[in-house]
Design a protein around this motif. Structure first.
Motif, PDB file in Angstrom:
ATOM      1  N   GLY A 233      26.550  38.778  59.885  1.00 53.37           N
ATOM      2  CA  GLY A 233      26.424  39.897  60.524  1.00 53.37           C
ATOM      3  C   GLY A 233      24.737  40.485  60.361  1.00 53.37           C
ATOM      4  O   GLY A 233      23.948  39.620  59.729  1.00 53.37           O
ATOM      5  N   GLN A 234      24.479  41.541  60.487  1.00 55.72           N
ATOM      6  CA  GLN A 234      23.182  42.396  60.484  1.00 55.72           C
ATOM      7  C   GLN A 234      23.214  42.870  58.970  1.00 55.72           C
ATOM      8  O   GLN A 234      24.228  43.238  58.318  1.00 55.72           O
ATOM      9  CB  GLN A 234      22.954  43.275  61.534  1.00 55.72           C
ATOM     10  N   PRO A 235      21.942  42.999  58.470  1.00 57.57           N
ATOM     11  CA  PRO A 235      21.791  43.721  57.259  1.00 57.57           C
ATOM     12  C   PRO A 235      22.264  45.117  57.240  1.00 57.57           C
ATOM     13  O   PRO A 235      22.355  45.676  58.455  1.00 57.57           O
ATOM     14  CB  PRO A 235      20.130  43.703  57.282  1.00 57.57           C
ATOM     15  N   TYR A 236      22.792  45.504  55.965  1.00 55.40           N
ATOM     16  CA  TYR A 236      23.416  46.969  56.098  1.00 55.40           C
ATOM     17  C   TYR A 236      22.761  47.612  54.838  1.00 55.40           C
ATOM     18  O   TYR A 236      21.963  46.891  53.921  1.00 55.40           O
ATOM     19  CB  TYR A 236      24.910  46.788  55.703  1.00 55.40           C
ATOM     20  N   ASP A 237      23.027  48.621  54.740  1.00 55.91           N
ATOM     21  CA  ASP A 237      22.492  49.616  53.475  1.00 55.91           C
ATOM     22  C   ASP A 237      23.904  50.184  52.620  1.00 55.91           C
ATOM     23  O   ASP A 237      24.898  50.191  53.043  1.00 55.91           O
ATOM     24  CB  ASP A 237      21.377  50.574  53.784  1.00 55.91           C
ATOM     25  N   SER A 238      23.341  50.794  51.684  1.00 59.87           N
ATOM     26  CA  SER A 238      24.522  51.389  50.828  1.00 59.87           C
ATOM     27  C   SER A 238      25.137  52.674  51.248  1.00 59.87           C
ATOM     28  O   SER A 238      26.479  52.874  50.838  1.00 59.87           O
ATOM     29  CB  SER A 238      23.825  51.670  49.402  1.00 59.87           C
ATOM     30  N   THR A 239      24.564  53.097  52.100  1.00 58.99           N
ATOM     31  CA  THR A 239      25.399  54.375  52.803  1.00 58.99           C
ATOM     32  C   THR A 239      26.497  53.910  53.537  1.00 58.99           C
ATOM     33  O   THR A 239      27.419  54.512  54.175  1.00 58.99           O
ATOM     34  CB  THR A 239      24.551  55.266  53.723  1.00 58.99           C
ATOM     35  N   ASP A 240      26.487  52.481  54.279  1.00 58.33           N
ATOM     36  CA  ASP A 240      27.475  51.689  54.937  1.00 58.33           C
ATOM     37  C   ASP A 240      28.375  51.070  54.105  1.00 58.33           C
ATOM     38  O   ASP A 240      29.502  51.273  54.327  1.00 58.33           O
ATOM     39  CB  ASP A 240      26.836  50.828  55.973  1.00 58.33           C
ATOM     40  N   PHE A 241      27.918  50.146  53.129  1.00 58.01           N
ATOM     41  CA  PHE A 241      28.937  49.563  52.285  1.00 58.01           C
ATOM     42  C   PHE A 241      28.353  49.199  50.893  1.00 58.01           C
ATOM     43  O   PHE A 241      27.114  48.863  50.726  1.00 58.01           O
ATOM     44  CB  PHE A 241      29.343  48.349  52.984  1.00 58.01           C
ATOM     45  N   ASN A 242      29.085  49.498  49.914  1.00 55.53           N
ATOM     46  CA  ASN A 242      28.805  48.838  48.504  1.00 55.53           C
ATOM     47  C   ASN A 242      30.075  48.456  47.928  1.00 55.53           C
ATOM     48  O   ASN A 242      31.161  49.288  47.885  1.00 55.53           O
ATOM     49  CB  ASN A 242      28.241  49.854  47.732  1.00 55.53           C
ATOM     50  N   GLY A 243      29.959  47.318  47.180  1.00 54.07           N
ATOM     51  CA  GLY A 243      31.294  46.592  46.583  1.00 54.07           C
ATOM     52  C   GLY A 243      30.985  46.030  45.375  1.00 54.07           C
ATOM     53  O   GLY A 243      30.154  45.605  45.050  1.00 54.07           O
ATOM     54  N   ARG A 244      32.036  46.039  44.329  1.00 57.00           N
ATOM     55  CA  ARG A 244      31.981  45.416  43.188  1.00 57.00           C
ATOM     56  C   ARG A 244      33.497  45.317  42.754  1.00 57.00           C
ATOM     57  O   ARG A 244      34.587  46.003  43.402  1.00 57.00           O
ATOM     58  CB  ARG A 244      31.256  46.331  42.090  1.00 57.00           C
ATOM     59  N   TYR A 245      33.738  44.300  41.552  1.00 55.45           N
ATOM     60  CA  TYR A 245      35.164  44.105  41.301  1.00 55.45           C
ATOM     61  C   TYR A 245      34.983  43.868  39.686  1.00 55.45           C
ATOM     62  O   TYR A 245      33.936  43.480  39.231  1.00 55.45           O
ATOM     63  CB  TYR A 245      35.773  42.883  41.780  1.00 55.45           C
ATOM     64  N   LYS A 246      36.326  43.950  39.135  1.00 60.47           N
ATOM     65  CA  LYS A 246      36.448  43.332  37.808  1.00 60.47           C
ATOM     66  C   LYS A 246      37.587  42.355  37.815  1.00 60.47           C
ATOM     67  O   LYS A 246      38.681  42.389  38.530  1.00 60.47           O
ATOM     68  CB  LYS A 246      36.757  44.669  37.225  1.00 60.47           C
ATOM     69  N   LEU A 247      37.684  41.866  36.653  1.00 59.85           N
ATOM     70  CA  LEU A 247      38.822  40.923  36.411  1.00 59.85           C
ATOM     71  C   LEU A 247      39.529  40.879  34.969  1.00 59.85           C
ATOM     72  O   LEU A 247      38.856  41.095  34.090  1.00 59.85           O
ATOM     73  CB  LEU A 247      38.196  39.291  36.846  1.00 59.85           C
ATOM     74  N   THR A 248      40.633  40.451  35.117  1.00 56.15           N
ATOM     75  CA  THR A 248      41.431  40.078  33.601  1.00 56.15           C
ATOM     76  C   THR A 248      42.628  39.340  34.145  1.00 56.15           C
ATOM     77  O   THR A 248      42.929  39.020  35.197  1.00 56.15           O
ATOM     78  CB  THR A 248      41.814  41.345  32.985  1.00 56.15           C
ATOM     79  N   TRP A 249      43.297  38.906  33.002  1.00 63.13           N
ATOM     80  CA  TRP A 249      44.338  37.755  33.291  1.00 63.13           C
ATOM     81  C   TRP A 249      45.702  38.059  32.065  1.00 63.13           C
ATOM     82  O   TRP A 249      45.083  38.678  31.094  1.00 63.13           O
ATOM     83  CB  TRP A 249      43.867  36.497  33.434  1.00 63.13           C
ATOM     84  N   LYS A 250      46.736  37.695  32.607  1.00 64.28           N
ATOM     85  CA  LYS A 250      47.864  37.691  31.712  1.00 64.28           C
ATOM     86  C   LYS A 250      48.493  36.215  32.019  1.00 64.28           C
ATOM     87  O   LYS A 250      47.967  35.535  32.882  1.00 64.28           O
ATOM     88  CB  LYS A 250      48.748  38.821  32.182  1.00 64.28           C
ATOM     89  N   ASP A 251      49.322  35.861  31.142  1.00 62.90           N
ATOM     90  CA  ASP A 251      49.784  34.478  31.557  1.00 62.90           C
ATOM     91  C   ASP A 251      50.593  34.301  32.693  1.00 62.90           C
ATOM     92  O   ASP A 251      50.513  33.223  33.244  1.00 62.90           O
ATOM     93  CB  ASP A 251      51.239  34.473  30.392  1.00 62.90           C
ATOM     94  N   ASP A 252      50.957  35.416  33.376  1.00 59.27           N
ATOM     95  CA  ASP A 252      51.707  35.456  34.883  1.00 59.27           C
ATOM     96  C   ASP A 252      50.788  35.574  36.118  1.00 59.27           C
ATOM     97  O   ASP A 252      51.085  34.899  37.296  1.00 59.27           O
ATOM     98  CB  ASP A 252      52.707  36.211  34.916  1.00 59.27           C
ATOM     99  N   ALA A 253      49.432  36.053  35.867  1.00 58.58           N
ATOM    100  CA  ALA A 253      48.500  35.967  37.162  1.00 58.58           C
ATOM    101  C   ALA A 253      47.207  36.547  36.443  1.00 58.58           C
ATOM    102  O   ALA A 253      47.001  36.671  35.586  1.00 58.58           O
ATOM    103  CB  ALA A 253      49.265  37.179  37.908  1.00 58.58           C
ATOM    104  N   LEU A 254      46.349  36.632  37.690  1.00 59.62           N
ATOM    105  CA  LEU A 254      44.951  37.045  37.474  1.00 59.62           C
ATOM    106  C   LEU A 254      45.353  38.238  38.159  1.00 59.62           C
ATOM    107  O   LEU A 254      45.670  38.568  39.200  1.00 59.62           O
ATOM    108  CB  LEU A 254      44.072  36.152  38.390  1.00 59.62           C
TER     109      LEU A 254
END
Length: 252
Positions: A70-91
């Motif tokens: 796609g075309q370049p975007y700016d932070s007023t249209d989209f901004n994303g981030r994530y965190k992770l952890t785990w246990k024995d049964d799943a991510l």
């Protein structure tokens, strides 16, 4: 002896076709281009989209900021981030997205799902890399706004995998928070049969990437933004090539 030239011509063509091999795509062994250490948690995580657990207050954010399509975007249209952890049964994943327009044009979850707003989670259980478009060497889970989870099964069949990724989304203003429990399955997974998720252990490596399909109101998605830098012109490779995934290392 009378020669049947029509039959002879047919046999020559048939033999030539049998000797013609289909072109093959070769994949080099996967290289670790992004290594993320993921801490184990002892918290009981409730999938409610509120991130009340202690682990979500202490783990670092990772950005979803690489334009794959796609075309370049700016932070007023989209901004994303994530965190992770785990246990024995799943991510477990926490995904925060700023999106000024949430758009879901198809009520049928198996119709052009990639053109609706959704989070896409790429998982390669054994971090082996390689091709996975129509097989379960790896998974590309599209997590829709309504929680439906879609990938393509062998035979090029769009399929719901709602029991693989259990999620809950909450939205306040333009900020949406997805909380996810992601079960891991290896390449022996067979659709329609009983399959057991893999137990997770410290020192395990998992192929992983996170992405977002962004559509503000068009027939097709306007942007596809991922968490991994992909060199070259063709950056929309995640649904085919698990070599482009990053690597998670589970630690205690």
């Amino acid at each position: 002896m009378k020669i049947n030239f029509s039959l002879l011509f047919f046999l020559i063509i048939l033999t030539a076709c049998k000797n013609t091999k289909e072109p093959t795509i070769t994949f080099e062994p996967k290289k670790e281009t992004q290594l993320i250490l993921v801490n184990k948690t002892t918290d009981f995580i409730t999938i409610d989209g509120h991130a009340d657990e202690v682990i979500w207050q202490t783990e670092p954010w990772f950005n979803i900021d690489q334009l794959w399509l796609g075309q370049p975007y700016d932070s007023t249209d989209f901004n994303g981030r994530y965190k992770l952890t785990w246990k024995d049964d799943a991510l477990y994943a926490l995904v925060e997205v700023y999106d000024d327009t949430l758009y879901d044009q198809y009520s049928d979850p198996l119709k052009l799902w990639w053109n609706d707003d959704c989070v896409e989670v790429f998982i390669d259980e054994d971090n082996s890399g390689g091709e996975h478009q129509y097989n379960h060497n790896a998974f590309a889970y599209h997590v829709a706004l309504d929680g439906n989870v879609v990938d393509i099964a062998p035979g090029e069949i769009p399929t719901l995998y709602n029991d693989h990724v259990i999620s809950k989304r909450t939205t306040v203003g333009n900020i949406s928070l997805w909380e996810m429990k992601i079960k891991l399955f290896d390449d022996t997974f067979i659709d329609g049969q009983q399959n057991t998720p893999k137990n997770l252990k410290a020192n395990k490596k998992i192929g992983f990437a996170m992405a977002y399909c962004d559509n503000d109101s068009s027939k097709e998605r306007e942007n596809f933004i991922g968490s991994i830098f992909i060199p070259g012109k063709d950056k929309n490779q995640g649904y085919v090539n698990a070599n482009i995934f990053g690597t998670l290392l589970l630690i205690e």
